[in-house]
Write an enzyme that holds these catalytic residues in place. Structure first.
Site, PDB file in Angstrom:
ATOM      1  N   ASP A  55       0.875  -1.175   0.000  1.00 17.46           N
ATOM      2  CA  ASP A  55       0.000   0.000   0.000  1.00 17.46           C
ATOM      3  C   ASP A  55       0.913   1.227   0.000  1.00 17.46           C
ATOM      4  O   ASP A  55       1.171   1.840   1.030  1.00 17.46           O
ATOM      5  CB  ASP A  55      -0.890  -0.037   1.254  1.00 17.46           C
ATOM      6  CG  ASP A  55      -1.805   1.172   1.344  1.00 17.46           C
ATOM      7  OD1 ASP A  55      -2.057   1.812   0.306  1.00 17.46           O
ATOM      8  OD2 ASP A  55      -2.262   1.480   2.472  1.00 17.46           O
TER       9      ASP A  55
HETATM   10  C1  SPV Z   1      -6.892   2.262   3.669  1.00 17.77           C
HETATM   11  O1  SPV Z   1      -7.732   1.449   4.049  1.00 17.77           O
HETATM   12  O2  SPV Z   1      -6.291   2.138   2.617  1.00 17.77           O
HETATM   13  C2  SPV Z   1      -6.581   3.434   4.484  1.00 17.77           C
HETATM   14  C3  SPV Z   1      -6.644   3.353   5.910  1.00 17.77           C
HETATM   15  O3  SPV Z   1      -6.196   4.438   3.914  1.00 17.77           O
HETATM   16  S1  SPV Z   1      -5.040   3.086   6.536  1.00 17.77           S
HETATM   17  O4  SPV Z   1      -4.625   1.757   6.180  1.00 17.77           O
HETATM   18  O5  SPV Z   1      -5.187   3.287   7.947  1.00 17.77           O
HETATM   19  O6  SPV Z   1      -4.138   4.067   5.968  1.00 17.77           O
HETATM   20 MG    MG Z   2      -5.339   4.034   2.076  1.00 15.47          MG
END
Ligand code: SPV
Ligand code: MG
Length: 297
Positions: A55
């Site tokens: 991510d």
């Molecule tokens: C997501 O679910 O991608 C978010 C929340 O942005 S977090 O993982 O807390 O960044």
């Molecule tokens: Mg996110």
């Protein structure tokens, strides 16, 4: 009422705390709807994980948009799309808004970090964008939208980047002034102390959104007392499925037959129902019957 209007109506209802659950595909969105939640979070974290990618802006806007579009099609719930930092500069944000609005998404969320972002819970590189730059993104986003019910959420990462409460409140104030429809305040602490302080110091009507991943003991009752309007359970559905699939696979590996896992899996009928198979068969029959010759030639 259209999904966007329903989200707006929820925000305007002083009694309602909008409960949103994260998904990465159409099926997830449908399960969230069936279980009685108010909206779906098209989570960057979930979509990245579902692609087995970090991510960290590795996937393109188009890939995230495609997943959000599938969710729009699968559910009547409003979709709130996680758009990370807006995929670049102001011009990327403008294109993003046009595409997400066209796709039928109800709201987008952009965060005030530099591109490429890093997931908020990974220590190290958590660099904030200058306030003026992010204000530019928010106001460009608001100017680019055509449907007045479409909303833009400004996500503040000042606490994630250890920049303190004053900076977080300052940024929230600035983003509100340039037109953000909601303020998402993110915290990585194990207790909701920062969130409580932020909410107590926030004196405006602009609704507050939280993502309580690291402080799961904050109750709905406490959220209401803090006047939080939206809570996003960002990744619990995916985490539940990873755990359940691992458990089933472990059992199956040491089993002699499939019967050992029968109680761990959904029935095929439930999946046909989620596919919409009954409607598909009915439609096929309807059109076949409609054009069936009345007399046999
Ligand atoms: C997501 O679910 O991608 C978010 C929340 O942005 S977090 O993982 O807390 O960044
Ligand atoms: Mg996110």
């Amino acid at each position: 009422m259209k999904p966007r209007q329903r989200l707006r109506a929820g925000l305007n209802n002083p009694q309602q705390l909008i409960r949103v659950v994260g998904a990465h595909n159409a099926l997830g969105a449908k399960l969230i709807e069936r279980n009685g939640f108010d909206a779906v979070w098209a989570s960057g974290f979930e979509i990245s994980t579902a692609h087995a990618k970090p991510d960290a802006n590795i996937l393109s806007m188009t890939e995230l948009l495609y997943c959000a579009e599938q969710m729009v099609e699968a559910t009547v719930l409003p979709i709130i799309a996680d758009c990370d930092t807006g995929f670049g500069n102001i011009n990327n944000v403008v294109r993003m808004i046009k595409e997400y609005e066209k796709a039928g998404v109800a709201a987008v969320c952009i965060e005030d970090k530099v591109f490429p972002k890093m997931n908020s819970f990974i220590p190290g590189r958590q660099e904030l964008a200058p306030v003026e730059e992010f204000c530019g993104k928010i106001s460009a986003a608001k100017d680019a939208q055509t449907d007045e019910d479409f909303m833009v959420i400004a996500r503040i990462e000042a606490l994630i980047a250890n920049q303190g409460m004053e900076e977080a409140l300052y940024r929230a104030e600035m983003y509100r002034e340039v037109g953000a429809d909601m303020i998402l305040i993110h915290s990585k602490l194990q207790e909701p102390v920062e969130i409580i302080e932020f909410c107590n110091k926030w004196k405006h009507d602009t609704p507050i959104v939280i993502v309580p991943t690291t402080y799961p003991n904050l109750s709905l009752h406490q959220m209401k007392e803090l006047q939080i309007k939206v809570v996003i359970y960002a990744n619990q559905a995916l985490r539940a499925s990873v755990k359940a699939v691992n458990h089933m696979l472990e059992t199956l590996r040491i089993s002699d037959s499939l019967s050992s896992i029968s109680s761990q899996i959904a029935q095929m009928d439930e999946l046909f129902d989620l596919q919409g198979m009954k409607e598909y068969v009915a439609l096929e029959k309807e059109y076949k019957d409609r054009h069936r010759p009345k007399v046999i030639r």
